[in-house]
Scaffold this motif. Sequence first.
Motif, PDB file in Angstrom:
ATOM      1  N   TRP A 150       3.700  42.697  35.408  1.00 57.07           N
ATOM      2  CA  TRP A 150       4.773  43.605  34.996  1.00 57.07           C
ATOM      3  C   TRP A 150       5.859  43.642  36.075  1.00 57.07           C
ATOM      4  O   TRP A 150       7.045  43.492  35.780  1.00 57.07           O
ATOM      5  CB  TRP A 150       4.178  44.994  34.765  1.00 57.07           C
ATOM      6  CG  TRP A 150       5.126  46.041  34.276  1.00 57.07           C
ATOM      7  CD1 TRP A 150       6.459  45.923  34.013  1.00 57.07           C
ATOM      8  CD2 TRP A 150       4.791  47.412  33.978  1.00 57.07           C
ATOM      9  NE1 TRP A 150       6.974  47.123  33.570  1.00 57.07           N
ATOM     10  CE2 TRP A 150       5.976  48.043  33.553  1.00 57.07           C
ATOM     11  CE3 TRP A 150       3.608  48.140  34.041  1.00 57.07           C
ATOM     12  CZ2 TRP A 150       6.000  49.400  33.190  1.00 57.07           C
ATOM     13  CZ3 TRP A 150       3.637  49.483  33.682  1.00 57.07           C
ATOM     14  CH2 TRP A 150       4.815  50.107  33.257  1.00 57.07           C
ATOM     15  N   GLY A 151       5.441  43.823  37.324  1.00 56.51           N
ATOM     16  CA  GLY A 151       6.410  43.870  38.411  1.00 56.51           C
ATOM     17  C   GLY A 151       7.189  42.579  38.572  1.00 56.51           C
ATOM     18  O   GLY A 151       8.350  42.598  38.999  1.00 56.51           O
ATOM     19  N   LEU A 152       6.568  41.452  38.216  1.00 59.51           N
ATOM     20  CA  LEU A 152       7.245  40.151  38.277  1.00 59.51           C
ATOM     21  C   LEU A 152       8.036  39.846  37.002  1.00 59.51           C
ATOM     22  O   LEU A 152       8.599  38.761  36.859  1.00 59.51           O
ATOM     23  CB  LEU A 152       6.219  39.041  38.530  1.00 59.51           C
ATOM     24  CG  LEU A 152       5.461  39.112  39.861  1.00 59.51           C
ATOM     25  CD1 LEU A 152       4.420  38.000  39.937  1.00 59.51           C
ATOM     26  CD2 LEU A 152       6.417  39.028  41.047  1.00 59.51           C
ATOM     27  N   GLU A 153       8.034  40.815  36.074  1.00 57.78           N
ATOM     28  CA  GLU A 153       8.756  40.707  34.799  1.00 57.78           C
ATOM     29  C   GLU A 153       8.232  39.570  33.936  1.00 57.78           C
ATOM     30  O   GLU A 153       8.971  38.959  33.167  1.00 57.78           O
ATOM     31  CB  GLU A 153      10.264  40.577  35.035  1.00 57.78           C
ATOM     32  CG  GLU A 153      10.848  41.789  35.738  1.00 57.78           C
ATOM     33  CD  GLU A 153      12.354  41.731  35.883  1.00 57.78           C
ATOM     34  OE1 GLU A 153      12.963  40.716  35.468  1.00 57.78           O
ATOM     35  OE2 GLU A 153      12.930  42.704  36.397  1.00 57.78           O
ATOM     36  N   GLU A 154       6.945  39.300  34.068  1.00 53.80           N
ATOM     37  CA  GLU A 154       6.277  38.363  33.160  1.00 53.80           C
ATOM     38  C   GLU A 154       5.590  39.214  32.089  1.00 53.80           C
ATOM     39  O   GLU A 154       4.392  39.467  32.118  1.00 53.80           O
ATOM     40  CB  GLU A 154       5.286  37.497  33.941  1.00 53.80           C
ATOM     41  CG  GLU A 154       5.955  36.592  34.956  1.00 53.80           C
ATOM     42  CD  GLU A 154       4.981  35.624  35.613  1.00 53.80           C
ATOM     43  OE1 GLU A 154       4.035  35.169  34.924  1.00 53.80           O
ATOM     44  OE2 GLU A 154       5.166  35.324  36.808  1.00 53.80           O
ATOM     45  N   TRP A 155       6.414  39.650  31.147  1.00 55.82           N
ATOM     46  CA  TRP A 155       6.015  40.694  30.201  1.00 55.82           C
ATOM     47  C   TRP A 155       4.802  40.302  29.362  1.00 55.82           C
ATOM     48  O   TRP A 155       3.878  41.107  29.189  1.00 55.82           O
ATOM     49  CB  TRP A 155       7.180  41.043  29.283  1.00 55.82           C
ATOM     50  CG  TRP A 155       8.511  41.100  29.943  1.00 55.82           C
ATOM     51  CD1 TRP A 155       9.556  40.235  29.762  1.00 55.82           C
ATOM     52  CD2 TRP A 155       8.968  42.053  30.902  1.00 55.82           C
ATOM     53  NE1 TRP A 155      10.624  40.592  30.534  1.00 55.82           N
ATOM     54  CE2 TRP A 155      10.297  41.706  31.244  1.00 55.82           C
ATOM     55  CE3 TRP A 155       8.381  43.168  31.502  1.00 55.82           C
ATOM     56  CZ2 TRP A 155      11.047  42.440  32.153  1.00 55.82           C
ATOM     57  CZ3 TRP A 155       9.126  43.896  32.403  1.00 55.82           C
ATOM     58  CH2 TRP A 155      10.436  43.531  32.726  1.00 55.82           C
ATOM     59  N   ASP A 156       4.799  39.094  28.827  1.00 62.45           N
ATOM     60  CA  ASP A 156       3.705  38.690  27.945  1.00 62.45           C
ATOM     61  C   ASP A 156       2.374  38.621  28.693  1.00 62.45           C
ATOM     62  O   ASP A 156       1.335  39.046  28.171  1.00 62.45           O
ATOM     63  CB  ASP A 156       4.018  37.334  27.297  1.00 62.45           C
ATOM     64  CG  ASP A 156       5.162  37.415  26.302  1.00 62.45           C
ATOM     65  OD1 ASP A 156       5.443  38.536  25.827  1.00 62.45           O
ATOM     66  OD2 ASP A 156       5.767  36.374  26.000  1.00 62.45           O
ATOM     67  N   ARG A 157       2.410  38.106  29.908  1.00 60.57           N
ATOM     68  CA  ARG A 157       1.173  38.015  30.685  1.00 60.57           C
ATOM     69  C   ARG A 157       0.685  39.407  31.077  1.00 60.57           C
ATOM     70  O   ARG A 157      -0.529  39.674  31.094  1.00 60.57           O
ATOM     71  CB  ARG A 157       1.387  37.141  31.921  1.00 60.57           C
ATOM     72  CG  ARG A 157       1.743  35.698  31.569  1.00 60.57           C
ATOM     73  CD  ARG A 157       1.892  34.826  32.797  1.00 60.57           C
ATOM     74  NE  ARG A 157       0.597  34.511  33.392  1.00 60.57           N
ATOM     75  CZ  ARG A 157       0.468  33.739  34.471  1.00 60.57           C
ATOM     76  NH1 ARG A 157       1.544  33.217  35.050  1.00 60.57           N
ATOM     77  NH2 ARG A 157      -0.732  33.482  34.968  1.00 60.57           N
ATOM     78  N   ALA A 158       1.619  40.301  31.363  1.00 58.37           N
ATOM     79  CA  ALA A 158       1.234  41.679  31.665  1.00 58.37           C
ATOM     80  C   ALA A 158       0.576  42.322  30.442  1.00 58.37           C
ATOM     81  O   ALA A 158      -0.447  43.005  30.557  1.00 58.37           O
ATOM     82  CB  ALA A 158       2.460  42.481  32.091  1.00 58.37           C
ATOM     83  N   ASN A 159       1.151  42.078  29.286  1.00 57.07           N
ATOM     84  CA  ASN A 159       0.597  42.629  28.049  1.00 57.07           C
ATOM     85  C   ASN A 159      -0.838  42.128  27.813  1.00 57.07           C
ATOM     86  O   ASN A 159      -1.736  42.900  27.451  1.00 57.07           O
ATOM     87  CB  ASN A 159       1.504  42.239  26.882  1.00 57.07           C
ATOM     88  CG  ASN A 159       1.221  43.012  25.621  1.00 57.07           C
ATOM     89  OD1 ASN A 159       1.210  44.240  25.626  1.00 57.07           O
ATOM     90  ND2 ASN A 159       0.985  42.303  24.535  1.00 57.07           N
ATOM     91  N   GLU A 160      -1.040  40.842  28.045  1.00 52.97           N
ATOM     92  CA  GLU A 160      -2.380  40.257  27.875  1.00 52.97           C
ATOM     93  C   GLU A 160      -3.391  40.918  28.811  1.00 52.97           C
ATOM     94  O   GLU A 160      -4.522  41.231  28.421  1.00 52.97           O
ATOM     95  CB  GLU A 160      -2.337  38.754  28.165  1.00 52.97           C
ATOM     96  CG  GLU A 160      -1.584  37.934  27.121  1.00 52.97           C
ATOM     97  CD  GLU A 160      -1.351  36.503  27.602  1.00 52.97           C
ATOM     98  OE1 GLU A 160      -1.834  36.163  28.709  1.00 52.97           O
ATOM     99  OE2 GLU A 160      -0.668  35.735  26.884  1.00 52.97           O
TER     100      GLU A 160
END
Length: 446
Positions: A59-69
């Motif tokens: 999330w902090g790195l703005e990798e939204w999809d991976r954060a969601n997973e």
Amino acid sequence: MRRLVPILVSVLACAVSARAAAPADCWTLRKDGHGAQAQACFDELTRSADAYARAEGFWGLEEWDRANEQFRLATQPASSKALYKVRWGMLLHERFNDPEAADLFREALARDPSNAEAYLGLAIVSADGFDGKAAGYAAKAIELNPKLALAHELMANLALENDDSDAAAAEADKAISLENDALDAMAIHAAIELIADRSADAWFAKIAAVNPGCGEAYARVAHQLEMHYRYEDATTYYRKAIAADPSLWAAHSALGIDLMRLGKEDEPLKELELSYNNSYRDAATVNSLRLLDSYKNFVTFGDATTILKLKKTEAELLLPYMQAELHSIIATYEKKYRMKLPGPVQVEVYPDHEDFAVRTTGMPGLGALGVTFGEVVAMDSPSARKPGDFNWGSTLWHEMSHVFILTATNHRVPRWFTEGLAVHEEGERSPEWRNNPTPEVMIAIR
């Protein structure tokens, strides 16, 4: 003291890296303007053995999809903490999915009924939707955790939106007493000063002492100016937000929408496309871009005092009626108020009510018939409503009253006063347009 700050930051960063990084540490580093250290902190989280920590890192790195997973993985065990659903909900809120975010906050409360952060999440979603429930949810969060600074900041924001500056200042002060980097609370204080036409320099200095690149603080101020109908001032502070943080895409979008309200087209398109192309694709951004694209179907007519933007399919029919009525209105109000407008007034007429709603708020579903942004008026066309449902003449007189009163007071007139005066002016134009008191109104007054 100033020379110690970089040393202390380095010490903090080393302390974070010397142990397993905690998500709160990373977010604090970012909030306080230490971007490189925050980035390293989030990167470390992504390599954690814990799915929740990885979620916060991505999330902090703005990798939204991976954060969601990773949030999905973290919340799968029956024993997972309610906090994980709350944080997942905040990620979804940040990525424009309020319905699912609210569901997650409710699921967190089902697991932990005393979770203050879940109530705060519901308050944030409700505030976005203007459904009237935000203050109640925020108050519940504070009841459960009086030391939750974010809840006090939200209460301050809501109070100022409702023009209660005393309550806003009190709640902001509570947040600052709890956290010395309560930047939203400081921004609320700055907005209170500007709305009252006082200098806000002292508050901006306090914000800069915490984080000189805090564009979000300027954007918070701009939002409050916008809520008080000071659109020119709002654009000034959205520009300050972007200058402080060029990657604050929410501020680029808000600036574009405010510039549209001021009758601009080219610069709003640039700002909105910039937001969209950088993955800031909330409903207001997308809808506003679609509306700008539809302007190719409109035609503009101008003279010394008026600019009329009409849909091509009905322009020939509406032009003579609306232009003549506008000239009559301007002549009447110039004589009555003993003033002239500084330039032509722009009136945009929309045969699709939802286009008018998007023009006004960026979102469909608006119940109004017309709206005024200084010297720009947007309104429904007669064809936007069923025959008998809408008197375009009374709406035009109403909105043009706003134009004159807002101009005369430099947008400082209270909302209730200009609305009452505009309704009065409709009745002055025609007794048939008066809003006579009904029994329900008399009961409400009593």
